[in-house]
Design a protein around this motif. Structure first.
Motif, PDB file in Angstrom:
ATOM      1  N   GLU A 156       0.788  -1.067   0.026  1.00 26.48           N
ATOM      2  CA  GLU A 156      -0.049  -0.217  -0.023  1.00 26.48           C
ATOM      3  C   GLU A 156       0.731   1.415   0.040  1.00 26.48           C
ATOM      4  N   SER A 157       1.883   1.288   0.700  1.00 31.88           N
ATOM      5  CA  SER A 157       3.079   2.343   0.584  1.00 31.88           C
ATOM      6  C   SER A 157       3.518   2.685  -0.712  1.00 31.88           C
ATOM      7  N   HIS A 158       3.424   1.626  -1.363  1.00 32.00           N
ATOM      8  CA  HIS A 158       4.118   1.654  -2.836  1.00 32.00           C
ATOM      9  C   HIS A 158       2.971   2.457  -3.750  1.00 32.00           C
ATOM     10  N   GLY A 159       1.753   2.412  -3.346  1.00 33.63           N
ATOM     11  CA  GLY A 159       0.668   2.769  -4.177  1.00 33.63           C
ATOM     12  C   GLY A 159      -0.174   1.654  -4.851  1.00 33.63           C
ATOM     13  N   VAL A 160      -0.001   0.218  -4.266  1.00 36.95           N
ATOM     14  CA  VAL A 160      -0.857  -0.769  -4.618  1.00 36.95           C
ATOM     15  C   VAL A 160      -2.344  -0.379  -3.867  1.00 36.95           C
ATOM     16  N   THR A 161      -3.357  -0.818  -4.677  1.00 36.43           N
ATOM     17  CA  THR A 161      -4.831  -0.438  -4.231  1.00 36.43           C
ATOM     18  C   THR A 161      -4.893  -1.911  -3.532  1.00 36.43           C
ATOM     19  N   LEU A 162      -5.577  -2.086  -2.327  1.00 32.22           N
ATOM     20  CA  LEU A 162      -5.978  -3.098  -1.678  1.00 32.22           C
ATOM     21  C   LEU A 162      -7.417  -3.522  -1.948  1.00 32.22           C
ATOM     22  N   THR A 163      -7.899  -4.583  -2.174  1.00 34.69           N
ATOM     23  CA  THR A 163      -9.159  -4.836  -2.290  1.00 34.69           C
ATOM     24  C   THR A 163      -9.772  -6.155  -1.823  1.00 34.69           C
ATOM     25  N   SER A 164     -10.902  -6.463  -2.053  1.00 34.61           N
ATOM     26  CA  SER A 164     -11.518  -7.939  -1.678  1.00 34.61           C
ATOM     27  C   SER A 164     -12.253  -8.495  -2.863  1.00 34.61           C
ATOM     28  N   THR A 165     -12.509  -9.797  -2.789  1.00 34.17           N
ATOM     29  CA  THR A 165     -13.199 -10.150  -3.915  1.00 34.17           C
ATOM     30  C   THR A 165     -14.450  -9.616  -4.364  1.00 34.17           C
ATOM     31  N   ASN A 166     -15.395  -9.384  -3.233  1.00 33.31           N
ATOM     32  CA  ASN A 166     -16.717  -8.798  -3.476  1.00 33.31           C
ATOM     33  C   ASN A 166     -16.569  -7.735  -4.169  1.00 33.31           C
ATOM     34  N   GLN A 167     -15.510  -6.680  -3.428  1.00 30.83           N
ATOM     35  CA  GLN A 167     -15.209  -5.384  -3.845  1.00 30.83           C
ATOM     36  C   GLN A 167     -14.908  -5.394  -5.451  1.00 30.83           C
ATOM     37  N   VAL A 168     -14.095  -6.196  -5.761  1.00 29.56           N
ATOM     38  CA  VAL A 168     -13.521  -5.908  -7.095  1.00 29.56           C
ATOM     39  C   VAL A 168     -14.403  -6.641  -8.158  1.00 29.56           C
ATOM     40  N   ILE A 169     -15.073  -7.360  -7.819  1.00 31.71           N
ATOM     41  CA  ILE A 169     -16.239  -7.950  -8.716  1.00 31.71           C
ATOM     42  C   ILE A 169     -17.273  -7.010  -9.023  1.00 31.71           C
ATOM     43  N   ALA A 170     -17.737  -6.499  -7.752  1.00 35.33           N
ATOM     44  CA  ALA A 170     -18.669  -5.230  -7.865  1.00 35.33           C
ATOM     45  C   ALA A 170     -18.226  -4.036  -8.856  1.00 35.33           C
TER      46      ALA A 170
END
Length: 196
Positions: A156-170
């Motif tokens: 995250e500190s490098h700029g990667v976005t963290l997500t979850s399965t439901n979230q990214v599918i939506a």
């Protein structure tokens, strides 16, 4: 910083080292849940036509093969998986990097085992190469919670976005009533929501 949502048209899914041996080392999260989320991601890519790239490392050693349900869900992609001989950062493996480039997509959705070794480095490398990267946290796991949390914080500190399965599918669906939206909501129910 401007933000653009990931869409089916501009994204590819990368599943890294979901191997039976490696998965046995995961104690940061429930393994069955990780498997279900991984299958949901694989199906989401396959059934909406997003590029799906699978990779494994040193299958002949303790790591073993990619888990069986994944092999059966996407047999063609499994057949074409990139087999690495030990390069930790998959994006440093010429065959994998080429397969990712060949997708022609700028947005990468990544999950893998383990978060603290197999996911963190390619995620950060892909960012440095100009890709936008989301890591699906509940499709990943590490030997300990500390290892997992530390890797997530570093990404995250490098700029990667963290997500979850439901979230990214939506996010990919954008509209549940669309053709792809209906496919995706079906996958969510079949693989995740009906099995909690």
């Amino acid at each position: 910083m401007s933000h653009k949502w990931f869409s089916i048209e501009d994204s590819a899914v990368l599943l890294i080292d979901h191997q039976v041996g490696t998965m046995g080392w995961v104690h940061s999260a429930d393994l069955d849940q990780i498997k279900r989320n991984t299958i949901a991601l694989a199906r989401a890519a396959k059934e909406t036509g997003m590029p799906l790239v699978l990779t494994s490392s040193q299958e002949q050693n303790a790591q073993g093969l990619l888990f069986e349900e994944l092999q059966k869900t996407v047999p063609e992609e499994y057949e074409n998986r990139i087999q690495r001989e030990g390069i930790v950062d998959a994006m440093q493996d010429p065959n994998f990097a080429e397969a990712v480039k060949a997708t022609g997509k700028e947005n990468l959705i990544i999950s893998g085992i383990t978060t603290d070794v197999c996911v963190i480095y390619p995620a950060i490398t892909a960012l440095s190469l100009g890709y936008n990267v989301q890591v699906v946290v509940d499709g990943c796991g590490s030997p300990t919670k500390t290892a997992d949390e530390t890797a997530l914080r570093r990404m995250e500190s490098h700029g990667v976005t963290l997500t979850s399965t439901n979230q990214v599918i939506a996010e990919l669906a954008q509209d549940w009533s669309s053709e792809n939206g209906q496919k995706l909501v079906g996958i969510l129910f079949e693989e995740i929501l009906s099995k909690q």
